[in-house]
Scaffold this active site. Structure first.
Site, short mmCIF file in Angstrom:
data_model
loop_
_atom_site.label_atom_id
_atom_site.label_comp_id
_atom_site.label_asym_id
_atom_site.label_seq_id
_atom_site.Cartn_x
_atom_site.Cartn_y
_atom_site.Cartn_z
N ASP A 55 6.27 11.10 -79.40
CA ASP A 55 6.80 10.36 -78.26
C ASP A 55 6.63 8.89 -78.58
O ASP A 55 5.56 8.46 -79.03
CB ASP A 55 6.10 10.71 -76.94
CG ASP A 55 6.94 10.24 -75.75
OD1 ASP A 55 8.17 10.45 -75.77
OD2 ASP A 55 6.38 9.66 -74.80
N TYR A 107 16.79 1.47 -80.13
CA TYR A 107 16.71 0.02 -79.96
C TYR A 107 16.60 -0.73 -81.29
O TYR A 107 16.47 -1.95 -81.29
CB TYR A 107 15.50 -0.34 -79.09
CG TYR A 107 15.53 0.25 -77.70
CD1 TYR A 107 16.20 -0.40 -76.66
CD2 TYR A 107 14.87 1.45 -77.41
CE1 TYR A 107 16.23 0.14 -75.39
CE2 TYR A 107 14.90 1.99 -76.13
CZ TYR A 107 15.57 1.34 -75.13
OH TYR A 107 15.60 1.86 -73.86
#
Length: 210
Positions: free
Chosen positions: A74, A167
């Site tokens: 994660d 991103y």
């Protein structure tokens, strides 16, 4: 011969990075594992409030569903000017609708991030990752092995580069003149948050899978 390892993701970009970092180990994704066991594996609801909590939950649930050791990641982006957002909500920053269409979700997330930072000069940020290994039907049982990594940088006003995912095109890596999306894959693995976490967990992971 090492045991196969399920990487608890359907994100192809993450899978490519993991295979680059874990040479010599058979790494399969959730869809590959589902085909091997003959039934679908439910999407894990990432409802923890920390990266570690989500990584552990994903690893345990996928390991339980497949009967194999599972490694979960994660990770996300923390922007100081936004109070650490998007943080654990990075993958779904622009909403849940396109979360499983990773290319479209990335585009929407990046657009929202640029709008949130419009006019802000302090654009310092970091990528953070936690890896968790679970093997609930194997020797680990209820235990997990975890490792974390952080990569500092800042957010540009426009994307640069065509590599990576998420991103990466907006994230200028501290101490360099390149975004994550401009770095060659080996160079990215050497400095990225996920690469750092992998180097920490790799010796224990390889020893466990033998």
């Amino acid at each position: 011969m090492t045991r196969p390892l399920v990487f608890a993701t359907r994100n192809r970009g993450k899978l490519v990075e993991l295979r680059d970092l874990l040479t010599g180990i058979e790494v399969i994704d959730v869809d590959d594992a589902a085909r091997r066991i003959g039934h679908a594996i439910a999407e894990v609801v990432e409802d923890a409030d920390t990266f570690e909590g989500n990584a552990i939950k994903k690893a345990r649930e996928v390991s339980r569903a497949t009967g194999l050791p599972a490694l979960a990641d994660d990770s996300g982006l923390e922007v100081d000017a936004l109070g650490g957002a998007p943080g654990v909500h990075s993958a779904r920053y622009a909403g849940d609708t396109e979360a499983n269409n990773h290319e479209l979700a990335s585009s929407l997330n990046n657009t929202k991030l640029l709008a949130a930072l419009d006019g802000i000069t302090d654009r310092t940020a970091r990528f953070r990752a936690v890896l968790a290994l679970a093997d609930v039907t194997g020797p680990l049982g209820d235990d997990v092995i975890t490792a974390a990594g952080v990569c500092e940088g800042s957010i540009l006003t426009a994307p640069r580069g065509t590599g990576g995912f998420g991103y990466d095109p907006l994230f200028l890596v501290a101490g360099t003149d390149q975004t994550m999306a401009e770095l060659e894959r080996t160079a990215k693995g050497a400095i990225s948050h996920r690469g750092q976490a992998m180097r920490l967990i790799e010796p224990r992971l390889r020893a466990y899978l033998r």
